[in-house]
Design an enzyme around this catalytic site. Structure first.
Site, PDB file in Angstrom:
ATOM      1  CD  GLN A 120      31.447 -43.452  48.294  1.00  0.00           C
ATOM      2  OE1 GLN A 120      31.653 -42.452  47.641  1.00  0.00           O
ATOM      3  NE2 GLN A 120      30.480 -44.306  47.991  1.00  0.00           N
ATOM      4  NE  ARG A 136      34.086 -35.993  41.499  1.00  0.00           N
ATOM      5  CZ  ARG A 136      32.934 -36.349  42.064  1.00  0.00           C
ATOM      6  NH1 ARG A 136      32.248 -37.382  41.602  1.00  0.00           N
ATOM      7  NH2 ARG A 136      32.448 -35.673  43.079  1.00  0.00           N
ATOM      8  CG  HIS A 178      32.482 -37.493  47.829  1.00  0.00           C
ATOM      9  ND1 HIS A 178      32.570 -37.599  46.456  1.00  0.00           N
ATOM     10  CD2 HIS A 178      31.414 -38.255  48.180  1.00  0.00           C
ATOM     11  CE1 HIS A 178      31.598 -38.394  46.002  1.00  0.00           C
ATOM     12  NE2 HIS A 178      30.892 -38.807  47.039  1.00  0.00           N
ATOM     13  CG  ASN A 221      29.834 -35.672  45.471  1.00  0.00           C
ATOM     14  OD1 ASN A 221      29.847 -35.780  44.242  1.00  0.00           O
ATOM     15  ND2 ASN A 221      29.124 -36.490  46.246  1.00  0.00           N
ATOM     16  CD  GLU A 222      25.655 -36.822  44.649  1.00  0.00           C
ATOM     17  OE1 GLU A 222      25.187 -37.297  45.704  1.00  0.00           O
ATOM     18  OE2 GLU A 222      25.735 -37.467  43.602  1.00  0.00           O
ATOM     19  CG  ASN A 225      27.805 -36.731  40.830  1.00  0.00           C
ATOM     20  OD1 ASN A 225      28.675 -36.477  39.992  1.00  0.00           O
ATOM     21  ND2 ASN A 225      28.060 -36.820  42.128  1.00  0.00           N
ATOM     22  CE1 TYR A 264      25.328 -41.305  40.822  1.00  0.00           C
ATOM     23  CE2 TYR A 264      25.830 -43.507  40.048  1.00  0.00           C
ATOM     24  CZ  TYR A 264      26.220 -42.360  40.691  1.00  0.00           C
ATOM     25  OH  TYR A 264      27.477 -42.252  41.200  1.00  0.00           O
ATOM     26  CD  GLU A 322      29.526 -39.549  42.056  1.00  0.00           C
ATOM     27  OE1 GLU A 322      28.474 -40.165  42.286  1.00  0.00           O
ATOM     28  OE2 GLU A 322      30.161 -38.932  42.937  1.00  0.00           O
ATOM     29  CD1 TRP A 381      29.615 -44.834  41.957  1.00  0.00           C
ATOM     30  CD2 TRP A 381      31.040 -43.129  42.279  1.00  0.00           C
ATOM     31  NE1 TRP A 381      29.995 -44.857  43.273  1.00  0.00           N
ATOM     32  CE2 TRP A 381      30.863 -43.817  43.493  1.00  0.00           C
ATOM     33  CE3 TRP A 381      31.903 -42.025  42.239  1.00  0.00           C
ATOM     34  CZ2 TRP A 381      31.515 -43.432  44.675  1.00  0.00           C
ATOM     35  CZ3 TRP A 381      32.538 -41.648  43.419  1.00  0.00           C
ATOM     36  CH2 TRP A 381      32.333 -42.345  44.610  1.00  0.00           C
ATOM     37  CD  GLU A 392      26.645 -46.541  47.047  1.00  0.00           C
ATOM     38  OE1 GLU A 392      27.754 -46.318  46.547  1.00  0.00           O
ATOM     39  OE2 GLU A 392      25.714 -45.729  47.018  1.00  0.00           O
ATOM     40  CD1 TRP A 393      27.466 -43.051  49.611  1.00  0.00           C
ATOM     41  CD2 TRP A 393      28.619 -42.423  51.427  1.00  0.00           C
ATOM     42  NE1 TRP A 393      28.531 -42.269  49.198  1.00  0.00           N
ATOM     43  CE2 TRP A 393      29.248 -41.875  50.279  1.00  0.00           C
ATOM     44  CE3 TRP A 393      29.175 -42.151  52.685  1.00  0.00           C
ATOM     45  CZ2 TRP A 393      30.397 -41.077  50.361  1.00  0.00           C
ATOM     46  CZ3 TRP A 393      30.322 -41.360  52.759  1.00  0.00           C
ATOM     47  CH2 TRP A 393      30.905 -40.836  51.618  1.00  0.00           C
ATOM     48  CG  PHE A 416      27.481 -47.953  42.408  1.00  0.00           C
ATOM     49  CD1 PHE A 416      26.873 -48.257  43.618  1.00  0.00           C
ATOM     50  CD2 PHE A 416      26.721 -47.314  41.438  1.00  0.00           C
ATOM     51  CE1 PHE A 416      25.548 -47.936  43.863  1.00  0.00           C
ATOM     52  CE2 PHE A 416      25.391 -46.980  41.671  1.00  0.00           C
ATOM     53  CZ  PHE A 416      24.799 -47.292  42.883  1.00  0.00           C
TER      54      PHE A 416
HETATM   55  C1  GBH Z   1      26.346 -40.610  44.484  1.00  0.00           C
HETATM   56  O1  GBH Z   1      25.170 -39.986  44.899  1.00  0.00           O
HETATM   57  C2  GBH Z   1      27.469 -40.319  45.464  1.00  0.00           C
HETATM   58  O2  GBH Z   1      28.138 -39.134  45.114  1.00  0.00           O
HETATM   59  C3  GBH Z   1      28.456 -41.452  45.564  1.00  0.00           C
HETATM   60  O3  GBH Z   1      29.291 -41.247  46.654  1.00  0.00           O
HETATM   61  C4  GBH Z   1      27.718 -42.757  45.649  1.00  0.00           C
HETATM   62  O4  GBH Z   1      28.569 -43.839  45.849  1.00  0.00           O
HETATM   63  C5  GBH Z   1      26.914 -42.921  44.390  1.00  0.00           C
HETATM   64  O5  GBH Z   1      25.975 -41.909  44.334  1.00  0.00           O
HETATM   65  C6  GBH Z   1      26.134 -44.221  44.283  1.00  0.00           C
HETATM   66  O6  GBH Z   1      25.105 -44.248  45.225  1.00  0.00           O
HETATM   67  O7  GBH Z   1      19.191 -44.691  50.458  1.00  0.00           O
HETATM   68  O8  GBH Z   1      16.990 -44.192  49.628  1.00  0.00           O
HETATM   69  O9  GBH Z   1      18.088 -42.636  51.125  1.00  0.00           O
HETATM   70  C7  GBH Z   1      24.047 -40.166  44.054  1.00  0.00           C
HETATM   71  C8  GBH Z   1      22.795 -39.682  44.771  1.00  0.00           C
HETATM   72  C9  GBH Z   1      22.315 -39.983  47.058  1.00  0.00           C
HETATM   73  C10 GBH Z   1      21.281 -41.383  45.407  1.00  0.00           C
HETATM   74  C11 GBH Z   1      21.824 -40.910  48.144  1.00  0.00           C
HETATM   75  C12 GBH Z   1      20.845 -42.323  46.500  1.00  0.00           C
HETATM   76  C13 GBH Z   1      20.271 -42.538  48.808  1.00  0.00           C
HETATM   77  C14 GBH Z   1      18.831 -42.836  48.678  1.00  0.00           C
HETATM   78  N1  GBH Z   1      22.445 -40.641  45.800  1.00  0.00           N
HETATM   79  N2  GBH Z   1      20.656 -41.628  47.735  1.00  0.00           N
HETATM   80  S1  GBH Z   1      18.233 -43.646  50.087  1.00  0.00           S
END
Ligand code: GBH
Length: 512
Positions: free
Chosen positions: A52, A109, A155, A201-202, A340, A342, A415, A465, A472-473, A481
């Site tokens: 990331q 981390r 990760h 991680n997760e 983690n 949120y 996180e 986090w 952000e994936w 974030f």
């Molecule tokens: C974390 O996952 C990750 O560990 C971290 O890398 C990331 O940056 C952070 O969250 C913030 O997102 O797009 O509707 O399919 C937290 C769990 C996993 C929640 C992926 C959101 C995507 C939902 N996240 N999920 S969707």
């Protein structure tokens, strides 16, 4: 006359600017108080992950990972963005650490990119010395600046070669062995300075999103292949990651822990769940969702096997079995458990009929239905991300649930954080004034404090986090974030401190 007027206007402008400066300086402190009680030895930090932030995806011998591949497939990521450059942290590592130090961040981390150390993922193809050098330099720099280092080994950036050659996490032999070797190398080279290791991680996300046809690297589970489909693949991927975790922990404990005096654990993600209606069925559905999510991984690492409810509900031999030896290896394989967290949401018992066993997905098996809304009302204010709604009491309940079921010695919140709405589309000066995030952190930390100080939950550390905005994936750079802003439009990716960073810096002061 005209000149005098301009002079006057100038003075007014200067005074206004000064006022603006002063008010922005005090606004961080006046936004929300930082006086939240925690034990004296509580550890506060900030978190990131290699893919990331690092960028430099082809540099110094780094191999490709499944996220390089995935982000390069058109249509997978917001605006086809990639982590090729990301925050260019690979080149800015020293200045980023200096910034961290200036903010008083004492715990960091970070994650290590597996394909930087082993370009194919395999030890037999050779260690990339430049990768070792890079992380040695980074860890030394952190230690030199008085920052404790916690390292995540996985990760999500699996070497692409392991995916192509063995099927990645669908394979519980070669990939597990490869992870064991990779971990061993990391302990050997960095373990004298790294005091906290997080194996995975997760793993839930890798399993369900990555292998359940959910548009997440490696993007498996859609349609049918010889290995299966979304009905069995998430369970296979989870099983392999659990075994890989257990083997890495055994290596650490057998070969390194006594000398290096560090701790090892795993990080699991979970929302907390509230019943959609006040019925026994919906309460049970909430408990089931916690067990299918958190318990799927936590039960094996604490108790040595999957939760009974999963064995009952995942019909048709799709939930793999552990041998007695594997159970022994898994049981007690954490010194701490990472969480983690949120957001929270509503869960109810599933009402729609189930598909035939061999077509059931993970969600079907769980037999729940969830929503962030109840009677059209959201559980809390929506963040930028569609899945994230602010509900602070959820973290206290989640921590209590973990303490009650597993009675861990140590819980780390690895996180917690939020992407403030609209931060990517507003002027930078406005984005830096991130009251939404300050309030989120204040309210969530107050609930973590309640869990520790009032409920006696063993939370020992908290990592926000994220240290800075990052890739952000699937949302690319559209969600931010960070407590530090990264200007993706500036050629050198300038960093700016947000108010939340100043606020956090105040909060952590007494613990430094
Ligand atoms: C974390 O996952 C990750 O560990 C971290 O890398 C990331 O940056 C952070 O969250 C913030 O997102 O797009 O509707 O399919 C937290 C769990 C996993 C929640 C992926 C959101 C995507 C939902 N996240 N999920 S969707």
């Amino acid at each position: 006359m005209i000149q005098q007027q301009t002079l006057l206007t100038r003075q007014v402008v200067v005074i206004l600017l000064l006022l603006a400066l002063i008010s922005s300086l005090i606004s961080a402190a006046s936004l929300a108080n930082t006086n939240i009680p925690f034990p004296k030895d509580f550890r506060f930090g900030a978190a990131t992950a290699a893919y990331q932030i690092e960028g430099a995806y082809k540099e110094d011998g780094r191999g490709l990972s499944i996220w390089d591949t995935w982000s390069h497939i058109p249509g997978k990521i917001y605006n086809n963005q990639t982590g090729d450059i990301a925050d260019d942290h690979y080149h800015k590592v020293k200045e980023d650490i200096a910034l961290m130090k200036s903010l008083g961040v004492k715990n960091y981390r970070m994650s290590i990119s597996w394909p930087r150390i082993l370009p194919t993922g395999l030890l037999k193809h050779g260690i990339n010395q430049k990768g070792i050098d890079y992380y040695n330099m980074e860890i030394n720099e952190l230690v030199r600046n008085g920052i404790n280092v916690a390292v995540t080994l996985y990760h999500w950036d699996l070497p692409q070669y392991l995916q192509d050659t063995y099927g990645g996490w669908l394979n519980s032999k070669e990939t597990v062995q490869a992870f064991r070797d990779f971990s061993d190398i990391c302990f050997a080279h960095f373990g004298d300075r790294v005091k906290d290791w997080i194996t995975f991680n997760e793993p839930f996300i890798t399993s369900v999103l990555g292998h359940g046809c959910n548009d997440w690297a490696p993007g498996l589970g859609c349609g049918s292949s010889p290995a299966g489909n979304s009905s069995n693949m998430p369970y296979m991927a989870a099983h392999s990651q659990l075994l890989a975790h257990a083997h890495a922990v055994k290596v650490y404990r057998d070969k390194y822990q006594q000398d290096q005096q560090g701790r090892i654990g795993i990080t699991l993600n979970s929302n907390f769940y509230y019943p959609l209606t006040n019925t026994k069925e919906d309460y049970e559905a909430c408990e089931r969702a916690l067990l299918f999510g958190f318990g799927w991984f936590a039960d094996p690492v604490f108790f040595g096997d999957y939760p009974q409810v999963m064995k009952d509900f995942v019909e048709g031999n799709r939930l793999p079995l552990f041998t007695e030896q594997e159970k022994r290896l898994l049981k007690g394989s954490v010194d701490f458990i990472g969480l983690n967290h949120y957001t929270s949401n509503y869960i109810g018992n599933r009402k729609s009929p189930l598909p035939p066993v061999n077509q059931r997905t993970f969600n079907d098996d769980q037999r729940t239905e969830g929503s962030s809304y109840k009677n059209g009302v959201p559980i809390g204010p929506k963040a930028e991300s569609d899945w994230l709604f602010v509900y602070p009491p959820g973290i206290r309940s989640m921590l209590n649930w973990i303490q009650k079921r597993y009675n861990p010695q140590m819980i780390y919140v690895t996180e917690n954080g939020v992407d403030a709405p609209g931060e990517s589309s507003m002027p930078i000066s406005q984005a830096l004034n991130d009251t939404f995030r300050v309030n989120y952190l204040h309210d969530y930390l107050t609930e973590v404090s309640n869990a520790v100080m009032q409920d006696g939950v063993n939370v020992k550390a908290y990592f926000v986090w994220s240290m800075m905005d990052n890739f952000e994936w699937t949302n690319g750079y559209s969600c931010r974030f960070g407590v530090v802003f990264v200007d993706y439009n500036s050629p050198n990716l300038t960093r700016y401190v947000k108010n939340s960073a100043k606020w956090y810096s105040e909060l952590v002061k007494p613990y430094n």
